[in-house]
Design a protein around this motif. Structure first.
Motif, PDB file in Angstrom:
ATOM      1  N   HIS A  56       0.719  -1.152  -0.220  1.00 26.25           N
ATOM      2  CA  HIS A  56       0.144  -0.325   0.534  1.00 26.25           C
ATOM      3  C   HIS A  56       0.498   1.572   0.278  1.00 26.25           C
ATOM      4  O   HIS A  56       0.097   2.238   0.345  1.00 26.25           O
ATOM      5  N   ARG A  57       2.415   1.345  -0.300  1.00 25.34           N
ATOM      6  CA  ARG A  57       3.024   2.151  -0.518  1.00 25.34           C
ATOM      7  C   ARG A  57       3.048   3.199   1.125  1.00 25.34           C
ATOM      8  O   ARG A  57       3.342   4.060   0.887  1.00 25.34           O
ATOM      9  N   ASP A  58       3.042   2.240   2.046  1.00 27.92           N
ATOM     10  CA  ASP A  58       2.805   3.224   3.582  1.00 27.92           C
ATOM     11  C   ASP A  58       5.343   2.859   4.064  1.00 27.92           C
ATOM     12  O   ASP A  58       5.627   3.615   4.509  1.00 27.92           O
ATOM     13  N   VAL A  59       5.258   1.660   3.069  1.00 28.10           N
ATOM     14  CA  VAL A  59       6.727   1.765   3.366  1.00 28.10           C
ATOM     15  C   VAL A  59       7.355   0.719   2.102  1.00 28.10           C
ATOM     16  O   VAL A  59       6.964   0.549   1.198  1.00 28.10           O
ATOM     17  N   VAL A  60       8.947   1.496   2.010  1.00 27.68           N
ATOM     18  CA  VAL A  60       9.399   1.004   1.351  1.00 27.68           C
ATOM     19  C   VAL A  60      10.893  -0.676   1.772  1.00 27.68           C
ATOM     20  O   VAL A  60      11.489  -0.473   2.839  1.00 27.68           O
ATOM     21  N   LEU A  61       9.895  -1.371   1.669  1.00 25.89           N
ATOM     22  CA  LEU A  61      11.143  -2.860   2.516  1.00 25.89           C
ATOM     23  C   LEU A  61      12.479  -3.447   0.846  1.00 25.89           C
ATOM     24  O   LEU A  61      12.321  -3.376  -0.210  1.00 25.89           O
ATOM     25  N   ASP A  62      13.231  -3.936   1.798  1.00 21.31           N
ATOM     26  CA  ASP A  62      14.393  -4.372   0.995  1.00 21.31           C
ATOM     27  C   ASP A  62      13.582  -5.144  -0.134  1.00 21.31           C
ATOM     28  O   ASP A  62      12.978  -6.494   0.316  1.00 21.31           O
ATOM     29  N   PRO A  63      13.725  -5.521  -1.456  1.00 22.41           N
ATOM     30  CA  PRO A  63      13.472  -6.380  -2.404  1.00 22.41           C
ATOM     31  C   PRO A  63      13.765  -7.831  -1.536  1.00 22.41           C
ATOM     32  O   PRO A  63      13.654  -8.798  -2.294  1.00 22.41           O
ATOM     33  N   GLU A  64      15.097  -8.101  -1.295  1.00 20.46           N
ATOM     34  CA  GLU A  64      16.327  -8.789  -0.866  1.00 20.46           C
ATOM     35  C   GLU A  64      15.547  -9.844   0.198  1.00 20.46           C
ATOM     36  O   GLU A  64      16.342 -10.718   0.893  1.00 20.46           O
ATOM     37  N   ASP A  65      15.046  -8.491   0.930  1.00 22.96           N
ATOM     38  CA  ASP A  65      15.226  -8.843   2.608  1.00 22.96           C
ATOM     39  C   ASP A  65      13.961  -8.388   3.117  1.00 22.96           C
ATOM     40  O   ASP A  65      14.173  -7.193   3.508  1.00 22.96           O
ATOM     41  N   HIS A  66      12.833  -8.555   3.048  1.00 23.52           N
ATOM     42  CA  HIS A  66      11.591  -8.100   3.913  1.00 23.52           C
ATOM     43  C   HIS A  66      11.715  -7.850   5.082  1.00 23.52           C
ATOM     44  O   HIS A  66      10.447  -7.544   5.301  1.00 23.52           O
TER      45      HIS A  66
END
Length: 232
Positions: A56-66
């Motif tokens: 929902h675009r509230d945070v941005v997670l590392d694509p390799e480590d959620h």
């Protein structure tokens, strides 16, 4: 919405509030274990909540480590050109916009010290940014990515919302990098943009602006033109 969905949404909101409180207090991202303890959920539920917040675009997670939060605007965990120093805590400022926004969310800080270097000539700059009035200075902000495309690659977009010594330094940087001109604004306009953009984000029930309300906000703070989805 069934009971299970309501429960998941409620857990996600508790995790979101706990995440922002942790960032505000420590300057660092919480782990799922941190969030589990603060939000009263299991680590697995905290992980699912982070994935929901990312979707929902509230945070941005590392694509390799959620398990790793890269950005929770206006907080960041990676250096993107800015540091923001309070009385006892140091935060990474994700961009010019977010760095100027932080004192408006950090109600325990009367002001913060925002520091950066000009991308064109490497001159260091620092401003005391508070909630009452914009800082003084002749520097300008240059935003490379139009508002409608910021989330195409949000880390890249934030990394290119920078502060320069002057319009001449913007021109020099654009010539040296071969990048197209984006949008240039002075410090008072940047401060107005940042002042209310994240209002309520630390509280339960926060809802991100939709494109219509975002455009209205941009116009209210003095922005204009297609870059912001507005008339010239």
């Amino acid at each position: 919405m069934n009971g299970s969905a309501v429960s998941r949404a409620a857990r996600t909101e508790e995790v979101r509030v706990a995440l922002y409180a942790h960032f505000a207090r420590t300057g660092a991202a919480p782990t799922p274990q941190d969030l589990a303890g603060a939000a009263g959920v299991t680590p697995g539920e905290a992980r699912r909540a982070l994935e929901d917040l990312h979707a929902h675009r509230d945070v941005v997670l590392d694509p390799e480590d959620h398990d790793r939060v890269v950005m929770a605007h206006p907080f960041a965990t990676v250096p993107l050109g800015f540091s923001v120093m309070g009385r006892d805590t140091l935060w990474w400022g994700g961009c010019a916009w977010d760095s100027f926004a932080l004192p408006h969310l950090l109600t325990g800080e009367p002001d913060v010290l925002v520091a950066t270097r000009c991308p064109a000539c490497d001159t260091p700059h620092a401003w005391v940014v508070g909630r009452q009035a914009p800082p003084e200075g002749v520097q300008v902000a240059h935003f490379l990515t139009p508002a409608a495309h910021i989330w195409d690659d949000v880390v890249h977009s934030c990394a290119h919302q920078r502060l320069f010594c002057s319009p001449d330094c913007v021109d020099s940087w654009l010539e040296a990098t071969g990048r197209p001109r984006g949008y240039v604004m002075d410090l008072p306009t940047l401060w107005r943009l940042a002042r209310g953009w994240y209002a309520g984000r630390m509280e339960r029930g926060y809802v991100r602006r939709d494109p219509v309300s975002a455009a209205a906000y941009f116009a209210e703070v003095g922005l204009h033109g297609p870059f912001w989805g507005l008339p010239d």
